[in-house]
Design a protein around this motif. Structure first.
Motif, PDB file in Angstrom:
ATOM      1  N   ARG A  85       0.873  -1.318  -0.058  1.00 17.14           N
ATOM      2  CA  ARG A  85      -0.018  -0.015   0.015  1.00 17.14           C
ATOM      3  C   ARG A  85       0.907   1.394   0.047  1.00 17.14           C
ATOM      4  N   PRO A  87       0.554   4.953   1.388  1.00 19.97           N
ATOM      5  CA  PRO A  87      -0.334   5.998   2.001  1.00 19.97           C
ATOM      6  C   PRO A  87       0.284   7.480   1.497  1.00 19.97           C
ATOM      7  N   LYS A  89       1.668   9.961   2.949  1.00 16.47           N
ATOM      8  CA  LYS A  89       2.851  10.379   3.343  1.00 16.47           C
ATOM      9  C   LYS A  89       3.663   9.728   2.410  1.00 16.47           C
ATOM     10  N   PHE A 120      -8.278   0.001   2.025  1.00 22.55           N
ATOM     11  CA  PHE A 120      -8.082   1.102   2.707  1.00 22.55           C
ATOM     12  C   PHE A 120      -8.511   2.091   2.042  1.00 22.55           C
ATOM     13  N   ALA A 124      -6.079   8.107   4.692  1.00 17.72           N
ATOM     14  CA  ALA A 124      -4.587   7.832   4.654  1.00 17.72           C
ATOM     15  C   ALA A 124      -4.139   7.386   3.351  1.00 17.72           C
ATOM     16  N   MET A 125      -4.606   6.887   2.463  1.00 15.78           N
ATOM     17  CA  MET A 125      -4.025   5.983   1.429  1.00 15.78           C
ATOM     18  C   MET A 125      -4.374   6.465   0.115  1.00 15.78           C
TER      19      MET A 125
ATOM     20  N   GLY B 281       5.509   6.326  10.116  1.00 18.34           N
ATOM     21  CA  GLY B 281       4.439   7.204   9.565  1.00 18.34           C
ATOM     22  C   GLY B 281       4.307   6.832   8.054  1.00 18.34           C
ATOM     23  N   TYR B 282       5.228   6.171   7.443  1.00 20.35           N
ATOM     24  CA  TYR B 282       5.352   6.081   5.952  1.00 20.35           C
ATOM     25  C   TYR B 282       4.235   5.144   5.599  1.00 20.35           C
ATOM     26  N   LEU B 283       3.876   4.160   6.614  1.00 17.56           N
ATOM     27  CA  LEU B 283       2.980   3.190   6.147  1.00 17.56           C
ATOM     28  C   LEU B 283       1.484   3.335   7.017  1.00 17.56           C
ATOM     29  N   HIS B 284       1.134   4.525   7.269  1.00 20.86           N
ATOM     30  CA  HIS B 284       0.259   4.657   8.005  1.00 20.86           C
ATOM     31  C   HIS B 284      -1.147   4.400   7.231  1.00 20.86           C
ATOM     32  N   SER B 285      -2.045   3.609   7.785  1.00 14.10           N
ATOM     33  CA  SER B 285      -2.969   3.136   6.827  1.00 14.10           C
ATOM     34  C   SER B 285      -4.389   3.246   7.548  1.00 14.10           C
ATOM     35  N   GLY B 626       3.989  -2.453   9.061  1.00 17.74           N
ATOM     36  CA  GLY B 626       2.334  -2.338   8.922  1.00 17.74           C
ATOM     37  C   GLY B 626       1.771  -2.119  10.374  1.00 17.74           C
TER      38      GLY B 626
END
Lengths: 205, 630
Positions: A85, A87, A89, A120, A124-125, B281-285, B626
């Protein structure tokens, strides 16, 4: 048309002592070389990265397709595999990595999240990496099995074999400003529309 | 279970500053005055007879009722007395959302409070470095876990993409990094020019006006004054001038040795790490937000994707939290099957850790061996659940499916042959000179520091604290299995390796015992509130059809209450904290993320080691992004 060795009509690499010249179509030769030594840039973020590692490990053995040389530097990579995934960011990061890759370059979007945002559908995504970078092959699955990824790679090879180096538009660099959208805002909105069951899941009670 | 006697002791000591206390699902909850929370928690930690020395989690809850105040939740545990306690503070919405920080008491509170600040907008007074942690610093949509924040965010998707792309890594180069660069000398010309162009800097100005008090050392002593503020000139003068600056190196977020999209900003003196600042936070989902929009059984597929290295254990942890909330006692066969699922997950989680860590340190072969063994577990997992990785194995009150034919034999075969592979890895690594030199004495934490940082799992046990949820807060009848808890003594990378290695052997033992005792019988409880009736009954029997319909359309509805349920997964204590208001969707689903909290000790561990060793230390934490970012 394949590679003709010494004008004999025989395929490359089979005749010992034959004349050391070949005739072929330039497109064929270039595409043959490109398709069989793709160096992947593994942009592994989440669950799909684990399946990507499994693909590279002993059982599925990605090296069979000329891809064992993982290029963790985008400067030496040919194909960006977004495994997992993405996000918001991380969006500027994948854009920068894509921009840093030299032409010719391709992108595989591995898994549901990279392709559409997957489950998602939230704040965020990114709803599909194709809103950030152009994508050549989408591999469905959550996560795709290693066989699925291999099939995607084979499809990419097939696509490469159909390209022509005389078609400059294929390999033109589209250097955008870092912050610019690649698509029109309406297109991004449309691509990111909720679909299927997720439209019903907007209420929390 | 009755009320925890600590409540009475608190009332005697603090009188009116202790509010109401109640028991929900066996957990004691005590509300305290917001102004006294630091004093009360310190008393709970330090008073003999109480000794709540382990901070499990800090989180917050906002209820759907807009009149109800927000709550900050402190989950405590006494490692000596094995007693949990939940302390809550109410923050009415018409007053500023502020509460005292507890970082002076527990270092582990640092990132937890930053997360609450990021997600709820609650300010922690006296926090050394209160910044956003999961979203980026210039994120302008608000605080995502607030109830007035829409699931998909406030802006249109194109606007979100545009803003995200605009938040380029340099543009929000954190202020503390800039101040480090600035304290010594000027920024590199190209970086300065870029920052001016992006409007972060004004042309010709210096930046580091903000002195950052990022706490890396002990007991709240900020490191920054060592170089920063008024002392800058003196500090520089004391050091020999080799004509070089402290150098800032950025590692990640896309780097093969960070085990995911972790970004580390490292300040180097030569090759020695002076300071390491993780950025996550680069994978905050948005898992926790998504959970509030789903039925309980619909959340189970999400739990696969948090810690995707041990999905089955996550499924079990979540289902057991809901069962605690509803007071459901699962069947004997289900218990044993869940033990099998948990231990299989622990094995594949530790195996991937071992393989990737060996690659980081320069040994490629163990990676191929461990992945070979993982594939064998995957085969079993796939036969059982239909998926290699996203298993969604459990349901509230039971399992998605019983084990298929041949599973028991397959797992026995695995238990028989797996130790051979382990022995090979053992022979290659454990006494290998390079391996020992690259791992021994690195990143050591004492037991006290490990507890203070709220570490759990192998990280905590390698430091000599024998805390394992399976032994200390038993679930699934773990107390009836015969297994050992390996404990290290040095708390360094090598000890963490040894602890995980031994856990692999112990997990194999548990699997064998579980297979021996696997009873016959149903896997699901006989309770039409939570378990779907058999298909034939649903098609022929009116009552069964109604139950079927209600469950599919309305979902499982736990009563009003809340429950915290911890399990021991490969990374450490994985807790699920659920708050229910009687509807089919949780008010709050909080994951107590073990690797998030373990990672927060990285700055402490990396300090003073070489840059190359930082990679080994980071690997030893066994993070999975994750779960760190959720």
């Amino acid at each position: 048309m394949g590679l003709n060795v010494g004008g004999s009509g025989k395929k490359l690499g089979v005749v010992a002592g034959s004349p050391n010249w070949i005739t072929t179509r330039l497109d064929f030769l270039v595409n043959w070389a490109r398709a069989n030594s793709l160096w992947p840039m593994p942009f592994g973020t989440a669950c799909c990265a684990i399946e990507f590692m499994a693909t590279a490990a002993g059982r599925f053995d990605l090296a069979r397709f000329g891809m064992e040389r993982m290029s963790f530097s985008p400067r030496q990579a040919d194909v960006l595999i977004c495994a997992g995934r993405l996000p918001f960011k991380l969006a500027p990061v994948i854009r920068r990595i894509y921009d840093q890759m030299p032409q010719p370059k391709w992108v595989i979007s591995m898994g549901a999240c990279a392709s559409t945002g997957g489950v998602f559908d939230n704040y965020a995504m990114v709803q599909g990496i194709d809103t950030i970078v152009p994508v050549d092959v989408y591999v469905p699955g959550c996560p795709p099995r290693p066989e699925g990824l291999l099939y995607g790679i084979l499809l990419l090879q097939k696509k490469i074999r159909g390209e022509s180096i005389t078609d400059r538009s294929l390999r033109e660099e589209q250097l955008l400003d870092q912050t610019a959208l690649r698509l029109k805002p309406e297109t991004v909105d449309e691509l990111s529309e909720p679909f299927g069951n997720s439209v019903h899941q907007t209420r929390s009670a | 279970m009755g009320m925890n006697p600590t409540v009475q002791a608190l009332r005697e000591r603090f009188g009116p500053r202790i509010g109401r206390a109640l028991v929900s699902c066996g957990d004691t909850i005590v509300y305290v005055d917001r102004e006294a929370v630091r004093e009360i928690l310190r008393w709970l930690k330090e008073t003999p007879g109480q000794q709540y020395n382990y901070l499990v989690d800090i989180t917050a809850v906002e209820y759907r009722d807009p009149e109800r105040p927000l709550e900050v939740v402190y989950e405590l545990f006494s490692l000596d007395r094995k007693v949990p306690l939940r302390v809550k503070v109410e923050l009415p919405k018409d007053q500023p959302l502020e509460v005292d920080s507890v970082v002076p008491i527990w270092q582990g509170a640092n990132w937890l409070e930053r997360e609450v600040y990021d997600m709820f907008g609650i300010t922690f007074r006296g926090h050394p470095d209160l910044r956003r942690i999961l979203m980026w610093e210039t994120y302008s949509e608000g605080h995502p876990l607030r109830k007035d924040f829409p699931l998909r965010g406030r802006f249109s998707r194109s606007e979100q993409v545009r803003q995200a792309l605009g938040a380029s890594p340099e543009a929000h180069y954190s202020k503390e990094e800039l101040s480090i660069a600035d304290l010594y000398h000027d920024l590199p010309a190209d970086m300065r020019e870029r920052l001016v162009r992006q409007g972060v800097l004004e042309a010709g100005s210096r930046i580091g006006s903000r002195t950052v008090e990022l706490t890396v050392g002990e007991s709240g002593a900020a490191l920054a004054p060592a170089w920063g503020g008024a002392g800058t000139a003196a500090a520089v003068a004391e050091e020999p001038d080799f004509g070089g600056d402290h150098m800032l190196v950025n590692i990640g977020p896309q780097h093969p040795a960070t085990h995911g999209v972790l970004r580390l900003v490292v300040e180097l003196d030569g090759e020695v790490v002076v300071r390491c600042i993780p950025h996550i936070g680069y994978l905050h989902s948005g898992f926790e937000k998504l959970g509030e929009y789903r039925h309980y059984n619909q959340i189970i597929p999400l739990t696969d994707r948090t810690d995707y290295l041990s999905p089955m254990a996550n499924n079990v942890g979540f289902a057991m939290a809901v069962e605690k909330l509803m007071g459901i006692e699962i069947t004997e066969r289900c218990k044993v099957l869940r033990v099998i699922a948990c231990e299989m997950s622990r094995i594949i989680s530790h195996l991937i850790w071992m393989g990737t860590t060996a690659i980081d340190i320069g040994a490629f072969t163990p990676f191929l061996w461990t992945f070979y063994e993982r594939e064998r577990i995957y085969n079993l997992q796939e036969a059982w659940t239909g998926a290699r990785l996203t298993t969604s194995l459990t349901r509230v009150g039971g399992m998605m499916a019983d084990i298929p034919d041949g599973f028991v034999e397959g797992l026995r075969e695995f238990c028989r042959t797996f130790p051979k592979t382990l022995a090979e890895v053992d022979r290659v690594l454990t006494r290998n000179g390079i391996w020992c030199a690259r791992t021994q004495g690195l990143g050591a934490l004492t037991a006290e520091e490990a507890i203070n940082h709220s570490l759990s799992g192998p990280m905590l046990r390698a430091s000599g604290v024998p805390y394992d949820v399976r032994k200390d807060r038993p679930y699934l009848d773990y107390e009836t299995y015969d297994f050992e808890i390996p404990v290290g003594e040095h708390g360094d990378v090598y000890d963490r390796y040894l602890v995980r290695f031994e856990e692999l052997r112990q997990s194999t033992r548990i699997l064998e015992q579980a297979l021996d005792r696997l009873p016959d019988g149903p896997i699901n409880v006989d309770d039409p509130r939570v378990i779907l009736p058999p298909k034939s009954a649903a098609m022929n029997d009116m009552e069964a059809m109604i139950f079927h319909f209600k469950q599919v359309m309305e979902g499982v509805k736990p009563p009003v209450g809340e429950a915290y349920f911890p399990i021991e997964n490969g990374k450490g204590e994985l807790g699920n904290y659920l708050v229910s208001d009687g509807t089919a969707k949780p008010v709050r689903w909080r994951i107590r993320p073990p690797s998030f909290i373990n990672l927060s000790a990285l700055p402490k561990m990396a300090q003073g080691h070489l840059l190359a060793d930082l990679i080994a230390i980071n690997a030893s934490v066994d993070i999975v992004m994750g779960e760190v970012d959720r």
